[in-house]
Design a protein around this motif. Sequence first.
Motif, mmCIF file in Angstrom:
data_model
loop_
_atom_site.group_PDB
_atom_site.id
_atom_site.type_symbol
_atom_site.label_atom_id
_atom_site.label_comp_id
_atom_site.label_asym_id
_atom_site.label_seq_id
_atom_site.Cartn_x
_atom_site.Cartn_y
_atom_site.Cartn_z
ATOM 1 N N MET A 30 0.846 -1.177 0.000
ATOM 2 C CA MET A 30 0.000 0.000 0.000
ATOM 3 C C MET A 30 0.893 1.242 0.000
ATOM 4 O O MET A 30 1.909 1.290 0.677
ATOM 5 C CB MET A 30 -0.896 0.008 1.236
ATOM 6 C CG MET A 30 -1.785 1.202 1.265
ATOM 7 S SD MET A 30 -2.923 1.394 2.676
ATOM 8 C CE MET A 30 -2.952 -0.141 3.499
ATOM 9 N N LYS A 31 0.471 2.246 -0.768
ATOM 10 C CA LYS A 31 1.240 3.475 -0.846
ATOM 11 C C LYS A 31 0.825 4.439 0.263
ATOM 12 O O LYS A 31 -0.307 4.422 0.724
ATOM 13 C CB LYS A 31 1.009 4.163 -2.195
ATOM 14 C CG LYS A 31 1.485 3.364 -3.385
ATOM 15 C CD LYS A 31 1.512 4.186 -4.654
ATOM 16 C CE LYS A 31 0.164 4.402 -5.262
ATOM 17 N NZ LYS A 31 0.207 5.052 -6.590
ATOM 18 N N LEU A 86 0.015 8.300 1.577
ATOM 19 C CA LEU A 86 -0.766 9.364 0.952
ATOM 20 C C LEU A 86 0.079 10.273 0.072
ATOM 21 O O LEU A 86 -0.380 10.733 -0.973
ATOM 22 C CB LEU A 86 -1.493 10.195 2.012
ATOM 23 C CG LEU A 86 -2.657 9.499 2.716
ATOM 24 C CD1 LEU A 86 -3.218 10.403 3.816
ATOM 25 C CD2 LEU A 86 -3.744 9.112 1.736
ATOM 26 N N ASP A 87 1.326 10.510 0.469
ATOM 27 C CA ASP A 87 2.164 11.413 -0.317
ATOM 28 C C ASP A 87 2.614 10.820 -1.650
ATOM 29 O O ASP A 87 3.244 11.495 -2.452
ATOM 30 C CB ASP A 87 3.362 11.899 0.489
ATOM 31 C CG ASP A 87 4.317 10.794 0.890
ATOM 32 O OD1 ASP A 87 4.046 9.599 0.615
ATOM 33 O OD2 ASP A 87 5.351 11.122 1.494
ATOM 34 N N GLN A 88 2.260 9.570 -1.904
ATOM 35 C CA GLN A 88 2.596 8.920 -3.169
ATOM 36 C C GLN A 88 1.497 9.083 -4.216
ATOM 37 O O GLN A 88 1.674 8.689 -5.366
ATOM 38 C CB GLN A 88 2.870 7.429 -2.939
ATOM 39 C CG GLN A 88 4.029 7.171 -1.998
ATOM 40 C CD GLN A 88 5.325 7.720 -2.540
ATOM 41 O OE1 GLN A 88 5.711 7.402 -3.666
ATOM 42 N NE2 GLN A 88 5.987 8.555 -1.778
ATOM 43 N N TYR A 89 0.368 9.661 -3.827
ATOM 44 C CA TYR A 89 -0.758 9.866 -4.742
ATOM 45 C C TYR A 89 -0.774 11.296 -5.252
ATOM 46 O O TYR A 89 -0.238 12.207 -4.620
ATOM 47 C CB TYR A 89 -2.086 9.573 -4.023
ATOM 48 C CG TYR A 89 -2.256 8.113 -3.679
ATOM 49 C CD1 TYR A 89 -2.775 7.220 -4.602
ATOM 50 C CD2 TYR A 89 -1.890 7.633 -2.423
ATOM 51 C CE1 TYR A 89 -2.920 5.879 -4.285
ATOM 52 C CE2 TYR A 89 -2.042 6.297 -2.103
ATOM 53 C CZ TYR A 89 -2.554 5.422 -3.035
ATOM 54 O OH TYR A 89 -2.691 4.100 -2.721
ATOM 55 N N GLU A 90 -1.408 11.487 -6.388
ATOM 56 C CA GLU A 90 -1.574 12.830 -6.949
ATOM 57 C C GLU A 90 -2.436 13.664 -6.008
ATOM 58 O O GLU A 90 -3.492 13.202 -5.550
ATOM 59 C CB GLU A 90 -2.249 12.766 -8.322
ATOM 60 C CG GLU A 90 -1.394 12.174 -9.411
ATOM 61 C CD GLU A 90 -0.214 13.057 -9.758
ATOM 62 O OE1 GLU A 90 -0.341 14.299 -9.723
ATOM 63 O OE2 GLU A 90 0.846 12.493 -10.076
ATOM 64 N N LEU A 91 -1.985 14.878 -5.732
ATOM 65 C CA LEU A 91 -2.721 15.774 -4.845
ATOM 66 C C LEU A 91 -4.130 16.037 -5.376
ATOM 67 O O LEU A 91 -5.099 16.054 -4.613
ATOM 68 C CB LEU A 91 -1.959 17.079 -4.646
ATOM 69 C CG LEU A 91 -2.495 18.041 -3.607
ATOM 70 C CD1 LEU A 91 -2.576 17.390 -2.232
ATOM 71 C CD2 LEU A 91 -1.623 19.282 -3.548
ATOM 72 N N SER A 92 -4.264 16.190 -6.673
ATOM 73 C CA SER A 92 -5.590 16.449 -7.251
ATOM 74 C C SER A 92 -6.535 15.272 -7.008
ATOM 75 O O SER A 92 -7.729 15.478 -6.758
ATOM 76 C CB SER A 92 -5.477 16.747 -8.747
ATOM 77 O OG SER A 92 -4.912 15.646 -9.433
ATOM 78 N N ASP A 93 -6.032 14.055 -7.050
ATOM 79 C CA ASP A 93 -6.862 12.884 -6.764
ATOM 80 C C ASP A 93 -7.296 12.871 -5.300
ATOM 81 O O ASP A 93 -8.456 12.575 -4.993
ATOM 82 C CB ASP A 93 -6.114 11.585 -7.069
ATOM 83 C CG ASP A 93 -5.930 11.329 -8.547
ATOM 84 O OD1 ASP A 93 -6.623 11.978 -9.372
ATOM 85 O OD2 ASP A 93 -5.090 10.471 -8.886
ATOM 86 N N LEU A 94 -6.362 13.177 -4.408
ATOM 87 C CA LEU A 94 -6.683 13.192 -2.983
ATOM 88 C C LEU A 94 -7.724 14.260 -2.666
ATOM 89 O O LEU A 94 -8.643 14.028 -1.879
ATOM 90 C CB LEU A 94 -5.422 13.407 -2.152
ATOM 91 C CG LEU A 94 -4.393 12.276 -2.208
ATOM 92 C CD1 LEU A 94 -3.133 12.688 -1.454
ATOM 93 C CD2 LEU A 94 -4.964 10.980 -1.669
ATOM 94 N N LYS A 95 -7.587 15.429 -3.287
ATOM 95 C CA LYS A 95 -8.569 16.493 -3.077
ATOM 96 C C LYS A 95 -9.946 16.043 -3.554
ATOM 97 O O LYS A 95 -10.956 16.267 -2.877
ATOM 98 C CB LYS A 95 -8.166 17.764 -3.822
ATOM 99 C CG LYS A 95 -7.007 18.513 -3.215
ATOM 100 C CD LYS A 95 -6.716 19.734 -4.075
ATOM 101 C CE LYS A 95 -5.621 20.597 -3.567
ATOM 102 N NZ LYS A 95 -5.445 21.803 -4.398
ATOM 103 N N HIS A 96 -9.997 15.422 -4.715
ATOM 104 C CA HIS A 96 -11.266 14.956 -5.272
ATOM 105 C C HIS A 96 -11.920 13.922 -4.348
ATOM 106 O O HIS A 96 -13.117 13.992 -4.069
ATOM 107 C CB HIS A 96 -11.051 14.368 -6.664
ATOM 108 C CG HIS A 96 -12.303 13.900 -7.310
ATOM 109 N ND1 HIS A 96 -13.027 14.677 -8.165
ATOM 110 C CD2 HIS A 96 -12.970 12.732 -7.199
ATOM 111 C CE1 HIS A 96 -14.091 14.014 -8.565
ATOM 112 N NE2 HIS A 96 -14.073 12.827 -7.986
#
Length: 73
Positions: free
Chosen positions: A1-2, A4-14
């Motif tokens: 599992m990754k 949170l900082d490994q995901y695109e910020l725009s995806d996390l915001k969405h």
Amino acid sequence: MKALDQYELSDLKHIYRTLHGQLQQDFELMDSDLLHDLQGYLQDQARGDGTDVSVHAQWSAWLNDGKPISCKL
């Protein structure tokens, strides 16, 4: 599992906006560790960008990349 900082910020915001938008329909989300962790991570990122997350309008604008907000966050 990754982390949170490994995901695109725009995806996390969405994802955050989507989950937060469901709080009125699913009160259990308020107790979700994932939602809490995601909010904390995003708030840290927003502070790093100079956003005062204690000011609702600033926090909402940051979450929406400065776009008009269609729902309250």
